[in-house]
Design an enzyme around this catalytic site. Structure first.
Site, short mmCIF file in Angstrom:
data_model
loop_
_atom_site.label_atom_id
_atom_site.label_comp_id
_atom_site.label_asym_id
_atom_site.label_seq_id
_atom_site.Cartn_x
_atom_site.Cartn_y
_atom_site.Cartn_z
N ARG A 260 0.83 -1.12 0.15
CA ARG A 260 -0.02 -0.12 0.05
C ARG A 260 0.86 1.56 0.03
NH1 ARG A 260 -3.52 2.62 4.49
NH2 ARG A 260 -5.45 3.84 3.16
N HIS B 65 0.48 4.36 -2.53
CA HIS B 65 0.24 5.94 -1.97
C HIS B 65 1.34 6.85 -2.31
CE1 HIS B 65 -3.30 5.51 1.17
NE2 HIS B 65 -3.43 4.51 -0.20
N ASN C 193 -3.61 8.54 4.63
CA ASN C 193 -2.51 8.16 5.22
C ASN C 193 -2.50 8.21 7.01
OD1 ASN C 193 -1.43 7.64 2.76
ND2 ASN C 193 -0.52 9.54 2.66
N HIS D 115 -6.19 -5.80 -2.58
CA HIS D 115 -6.96 -5.98 -1.43
C HIS D 115 -7.46 -7.46 -0.99
CE1 HIS D 115 -8.71 -1.55 -1.24
NE2 HIS D 115 -7.45 -1.69 -1.13
C1 HEM Z 1 -9.15 1.53 -5.98
C2 HEM Z 1 -9.06 2.37 -5.17
C3 HEM Z 1 -8.62 2.19 -3.57
C4 HEM Z 1 -9.15 2.48 -2.67
C5 HEM Z 1 -10.52 3.22 -2.45
C6 HEM Z 1 -8.51 2.13 -1.45
C7 HEM Z 1 -8.78 2.33 -0.17
C8 HEM Z 1 -8.07 1.44 0.76
C9 HEM Z 1 -8.47 1.59 2.27
C10 HEM Z 1 -9.73 2.35 2.86
C11 HEM Z 1 -7.90 0.68 3.06
C12 HEM Z 1 -7.82 0.68 4.68
C13 HEM Z 1 -7.05 1.71 5.23
C14 HEM Z 1 -7.33 1.70 6.75
O1 HEM Z 1 -8.54 1.33 7.22
O2 HEM Z 1 -6.40 2.17 7.67
C15 HEM Z 1 -6.90 0.02 1.97
C16 HEM Z 1 -6.08 -0.71 2.49
C17 HEM Z 1 -5.14 -1.43 1.76
N1 HEM Z 1 -5.09 -0.95 0.36
FE1 HEM Z 1 -6.35 0.08 -0.79
N2 HEM Z 1 -7.33 1.19 -1.93
C18 HEM Z 1 -7.43 1.38 -3.31
C19 HEM Z 1 -6.48 0.66 -4.13
C20 HEM Z 1 -5.32 -0.03 -3.94
C21 HEM Z 1 -4.09 -0.30 -4.63
C22 HEM Z 1 -4.12 -0.07 -6.07
C23 HEM Z 1 -3.29 -0.96 -3.94
C24 HEM Z 1 -2.19 -1.62 -4.28
C25 HEM Z 1 -1.71 -1.99 -5.55
C26 HEM Z 1 -3.93 -1.14 -2.53
C27 HEM Z 1 -3.36 -1.70 -1.50
C28 HEM Z 1 -3.94 -1.89 -0.19
C29 HEM Z 1 -3.62 -2.66 0.84
C30 HEM Z 1 -2.50 -3.83 0.75
C31 HEM Z 1 -4.22 -2.47 1.92
C32 HEM Z 1 -3.98 -3.04 3.33
C33 HEM Z 1 -2.99 -2.23 4.17
C34 HEM Z 1 -2.60 -2.91 5.46
O3 HEM Z 1 -3.10 -4.01 6.06
O4 HEM Z 1 -1.85 -2.27 6.06
N3 HEM Z 1 -5.21 -0.43 -2.42
N4 HEM Z 1 -7.07 0.69 0.84
#
Ligand code: HEM
Length: 322
Positions: free
Chosen positions: A64, A68, A96, A195
């Protein structure tokens, strides 16, 4: 006449800007460090292996960070910079703040790489390699990472707030925020498969599990049980983005979407009767199709406006400029 000339000049400037963006991406190559730091890959991998052995979620967190970083001024490690008196960094921007993690792991990766080849490898490249290693260690596809990026000397708080899609986004907004980075809707759907690993906080999925109708009700109830309805209570309670296997990188994320078990509103938007339903279904039936498109998307995302040549610098410490 004057207007015609002005539009012509604007068109030429636009084309030049486009050409310079793609030419800096073209300067990235998989062999950039082959003589200056051939040990970089082993150094990154061994730190990532121990970090993930200690805590499996760390692979998700590092993946992630790369996303970002790349969506704000390109993949230039701007996200890794701490705030200074001259600029506000990206860490406290709303997508973030209280959410991104893994900076200490990136410090450890940087130290290992500096030990192998001092002053040679950028933080931006280290993050790109660490993100790939995370995917591989958790069971996902492998690919050769293009490198040769340099590090920014500034960050953008407003860019982080404006460019990174919020989880309340609908399909049109997701598509346009990815398009703004030169990524297609197809790339967006494939990259969202990230995800399949990691966790999200209640504050980010509360509205979906209480108010939306495109969610199956036993799943909504399970998620409600640890995410109180009142905003401000339990905001940081975590739930897995993939209800089945949040530490394994496979295609379960898309299976969940077809079952109406996407955790975020934005996740379920990819399978909600719209143009992307068929792509989601294709990844349910073929994990290898998902892996191939995910790799394509990661390479394209890694190409977003890199600093190359004599632009930027090779930071000694990823948290601050030299
Ligand atoms: C398509 C639009 C996307 C949205 C709206 C989005 C939104 C989010 C949100 C809200 C979270 C949870 C954050 C939290 O609650 O603290 C999250 C987690 C995550 N996102 Fe996305 N995301 C998107 C695309 C992506 C992309 C393109 C990647 C990587 C290629 C990605 C990788 C991740 C990962 C791996 C997590 C888990 C992180 C952890 O457990 O520390 N996301 N994302």
């Amino acid at each position: 006449m004057a207007t015609a000339r002005a539009s012509c000049i604007i068109a030429v400037l636009f084309l030049l800007a486009l050409a310079s963006t793609s030419s800096s991406a073209q300067q990235l190559s998989t062999s950039f460090y082959s003589s200056s730091c051939p040990g970089v890959y082993d150094a990154v991998k061994s730190v990532m292996e121990s970090a993930i052995a200690k805590e499996k979620r760390m692979g998700a967190s590092i993946l992630r960070l790369f996303f970002h970083d790349c969506f704000v001024q390109g993949c230039d490690a701007s996200l890794l910079l701490d705030d200074t008196s001259s600029f506000q960094g990206e860490k406290m921007a709303s997508p973030n703040n209280g959410s991104v993690r893994g900076f200490e792991v990136m410090d450890a990766v940087k130290s290992a790489v500096e030990k192998a080849c001092p002053g040679v490898v950028s933080c931006a490249d280290i993050l790109a390699i660490a993100a790939r290693d995370s995917v591989v260690i958790l069971g996902g596809p492998n690919w050769n990472v293009k490198v040769g990026r340099r590090d920014s000397t500034t960050a953008s708080f407003s860019g982080a707030n404006n460019n990174i899609p919020p989880p309340s986004s609908g399909l049109a907004n997701l598509t346009s925020l990815f398009a703004a980075q030169g990524l297609s809707q197809k790339d967006m759907v494939a990259l969202s498969g990230a995800h399949t690993i990691g966790q999200a906080r209640c504050t980010n999925f509360r509205a979906h599990v209480y108010n939306d109708t495109d969610i199956n009700s036993p799943f909504a109830k399970t998620r409600q049980s640890d995410c109180p309805i009142t905003s401000g209570s339990g905001d940081n309670n975590l739930a897995p983005l993939d209800v089945q296997t949040p530490t394994v990188f496979e295609n379960n994320y898309y299976k969940n979407l077809v079952n109406k078990e996407g955790l975020l509103h934005s996740d379920q938007e990819l399978f909600n009767g719209g143009a992307t339903d068929s792509q989601v279904r294709s990844y349910v039936s073929s994990q290898s199709a998902f892996f191939a498109d995910f790799v394509t998307g990661m390479i394209k995302m890694g190409d977003i406006t890199p600093l190359t040549g004599s632009n930027g610098q090779i930071r000694k410490n990823c948290r601050r400029i030299n």
